[in-house]
Design an enzyme around this catalytic site. Structure first.
Site: not given
Ligand code: CA2
Length: 144
Positions: A10-11, A18, A23, A74, A77, A80, A87, A98, A100-102, A107, A111
């Site tokens: 998501p997102n 932004r 990111y 990725n 959210a 978390h 599953d 797994e 992640h950019l950040s 953080r 997270r």
């Protein structure tokens, strides 16, 4: 030919618009192009996908059984929060990384918790868009 699923949650479709300080300024389309070039140079095929919907991500992970040797995820959210994604990864038994950019560990406290960490080969985080080709390399090293 080896095929990998690169699945974004998501997102992440908003990347580059932004919060570039967190990111980066690279759009998801640019990350896809980066992945395609990298995969081609290694002789592997990729399917690059993004969804804002948890159930759709579960469906894509299930469908990966038919065609993909590995998944780079990725989960945004949902990382978390989602026992359903955990599953799904566990049930398909496809090696998953797994991503992640950040650096999620540097953080907010919420997270640091990843439900999917338990069922993946490992985690790559904090390298921005460069994490995607790193994840492809790590997956190919695992598969070969
Ligand atoms: O660092 C990552 O890659 C994350 O998976 C990104 C997620 C976040 O919830 C995870 O904790 C870490 C959020 C993606 C949101 O993407 C945006 C893109 C543009 C503008 C705002 C948010």
């Amino acid at each position: 030919m080896t095929s990998l699923l690169i699945l974004n949650g998501p997102n992440l479709n908003l990347l580059g618009t932004r919060q570039p300080e967190i990111y980066g300024a690279t759009t998801l389309a640019e990350i896809e192009a980066l992945c395609r070039t990298h995969a081609k140079s290694h002789g592997v095929e990729i399917v690059f996908a993004q969804s804002n919907h948890e159930g759709e991500m579960v469906d894509l992970i299930h469908a990966a059984r038919e065609s993909h040797a590995g998944i780079i995820l990725n989960a945004g959210a949902y990382t978390h929060t989602s026992i359903a994604l955990m599953d799904a990864i566990q049930s398909v038994e496809i090696p998953t990384i797994e991503l992640h950019l950040s650096n999620i560990h540097a953080r907010e406290k919420f997270r640091k918790k990843s439900f999917i960490a338990k069922v993946v080969l490992g985690q790559i985080c904090g390298f921005g868009a460069a994490g995607y080709p790193l994840a492809i390399d790590a997956m190919l090293a695992h598969l070969r």
